[in-house]
Design a protein around this motif. Structure first.
Motif, short mmCIF file in Angstrom:
data_model
loop_
_atom_site.label_atom_id
_atom_site.label_comp_id
_atom_site.label_asym_id
_atom_site.label_seq_id
_atom_site.Cartn_x
_atom_site.Cartn_y
_atom_site.Cartn_z
N UNK A 55 0.92 -1.34 0.00
CA UNK A 55 0.11 -0.15 0.13
C UNK A 55 0.89 1.34 0.24
N UNK A 56 1.89 1.30 0.92
CA UNK A 56 2.82 2.37 1.06
C UNK A 56 3.49 2.83 -0.31
N UNK A 57 3.81 1.62 -1.38
CA UNK A 57 4.38 2.27 -2.61
C UNK A 57 3.41 2.46 -3.61
N UNK A 106 3.36 -1.98 -11.38
CA UNK A 106 4.73 -2.59 -10.90
C UNK A 106 5.01 -2.33 -9.62
N UNK A 107 4.70 -1.25 -9.06
CA UNK A 107 5.16 -0.95 -7.45
C UNK A 107 4.14 -1.99 -6.64
N UNK A 108 2.81 -2.29 -7.14
CA UNK A 108 2.16 -3.23 -6.27
C UNK A 108 2.74 -4.37 -6.55
N UNK A 109 3.42 -4.86 -7.46
CA UNK A 109 4.02 -6.39 -7.70
C UNK A 109 5.36 -6.20 -7.06
N UNK A 110 6.08 -5.08 -7.07
CA UNK A 110 7.40 -5.03 -6.20
C UNK A 110 6.94 -5.14 -4.65
N UNK A 111 6.02 -4.45 -3.97
CA UNK A 111 5.62 -4.51 -2.78
C UNK A 111 5.31 -5.79 -2.54
N UNK A 112 4.35 -6.77 -3.25
CA UNK A 112 4.06 -8.00 -3.08
C UNK A 112 5.28 -8.77 -2.95
N UNK A 113 6.23 -8.83 -4.02
CA UNK A 113 7.42 -9.45 -3.97
C UNK A 113 8.25 -9.38 -2.68
N UNK A 114 8.40 -8.12 -2.25
CA UNK A 114 9.32 -7.88 -1.13
C UNK A 114 8.68 -8.51 0.40
N UNK A 115 7.22 -8.15 0.46
CA UNK A 115 6.57 -8.73 1.59
C UNK A 115 6.72 -10.34 1.52
N UNK A 116 6.27 -11.01 0.38
CA UNK A 116 6.46 -12.52 0.39
C UNK A 116 7.83 -13.05 0.86
#
Length: 321
Positions: A55-57, A106-116
């Protein structure tokens, strides 16, 4: 180059950051577009929502693009853009490399990957008051094979951010204090960004961005990973992918902007942190953070700075807060 637009990254978020954007038709249009691309995204800026890196990104991307579009509608555009960490994505939108929709996904995907990749047990901490060399020595001292720490962000000569395991960061705080640090502050970031631990995320982001068309850049893009100007869309996309696992060299970004002859630094919302760094590095330049300056004043200063014969004056409103 006279005018640089600066886009902040994670750690600058605050509740209400989207609701506090300037009241402007371009902002309203941007929020509406974000809703069409990612339903609900334009309203997710409450304290609970911003506990999520995803959400932040997304919120940072919306804020940066909305502010830039509002300035552009008032005739104010940059000569160069630079984004700090996740702020590189709205910077890439301004440069013309990404569409807003592409940046949001892209930023949503980036955040999801980082969190996982690191759901718990890791984080980041800022060390204030030690040199980069001193922080590197402390990091070497506290790192173990199973509990690593890395220099992740070099914001200035006296502010360096370290990423790693929670226990390593606890040891870092004690060792840095013993070495004379003024303060060690744990950041509101729950993943070890900008270090080799996220190499897999960088690879996945490269795959995600591979489908983006290669476009002509409208505005030069300054990489926060290399401190180099990029004029090729492919190079920018590579930078966006690799940046998550690469040290942020914001000190170098400020140095290069000075070498390019930048006379006005404009930080998009939220916050003032990049404005503070710019003012510290270039005290004779004008520095504006939209979080504390009206849109009309920022637009006026930007238009004026780009006139080649315009006389320069003091920072409006003094130093950033």
């Amino acid at each position: 180059m006279k005018v640089a637009f600066l886009y902040p990254g994670q750690g600058t978020q605050r509740p209400g950051m989207l609701h506090d954007l300037p009241r402007h038709p371009a902002v309203a249009e941007t929020l509406a577009e974000a809703e069409r691309v990612l339903p609900g995204s334009s309203r997710q800026d409450g304290a609970e929502a911003l506990e999520s890196s995803v959400t932040v990104q997304v919120a940072l991307c919306i804020a940066g693009v909305a502010a830039t579009r509002a300035l552009a509608r008032e005739g104010a555009t940059p000569d160069v853009v630079a984004g700090h960490s996740a702020g590189a994505f709205p910077a890439a939108v301004t440069s013309g490399v990404l569409t807003f929709a592409e940046a949001l996904t892209a930023v949503r995907r980036r955040g999801e990957l980082m969190r996982a990749a690191y759901p718990s047990g890791y984080g980041m901490a800022a060390v204030l008051g030690l040199s980069v060399a001193q922080v590197r020595r402390v990091v070497e001292e506290v790192t173990t094979g199973t509990d690593p720490a890395y220099v992740a962000v070099i914001d200035s000569d006296q502010q360096v951010v370290v990423a790693g395991g929670v226990r390593a960061l606890e040891r870092l705080a004690a060792a840095a204090a013993e070495a004379g640090a003024r303060r060690v502050r744990v950041l509101d970031i729950a993943v070890p960004s900008h270090c080799p631990l996220l190499a897999g995320v960088a690879d996945a982001m490269a795959d995600h961005l591979a489908a983006v068309p290669r476009r002509h850049l409208d505005v030069p893009y300054l990489s926060d990973s290399t401190g180099r100007l990029l004029h090729d869309a492919g190079a920018v996309l590579d930078d966006l992918a690799c940046g998550v696992a690469t040290t942020v060299r914001w000190r170098d970004v400020n140095a290069v902007l000075g070498e390019l002859g930048t006379t006005l630094f404009v930080q998009t919302p939220p916050g003032h942190v990049l404005a503070r760094f710019a003012h510290a590095a270039h005290p004779d330049a004008r520095v504006v953070a939209l979080a504390g300056t009206s849109l009309s004043d920022a637009a006026f200063l930007t238009r004026r700075a780009r006139r080649p014969s315009q006389e320069r004056g003091p920072v409006i409103g003094g130093s950033p807060p």
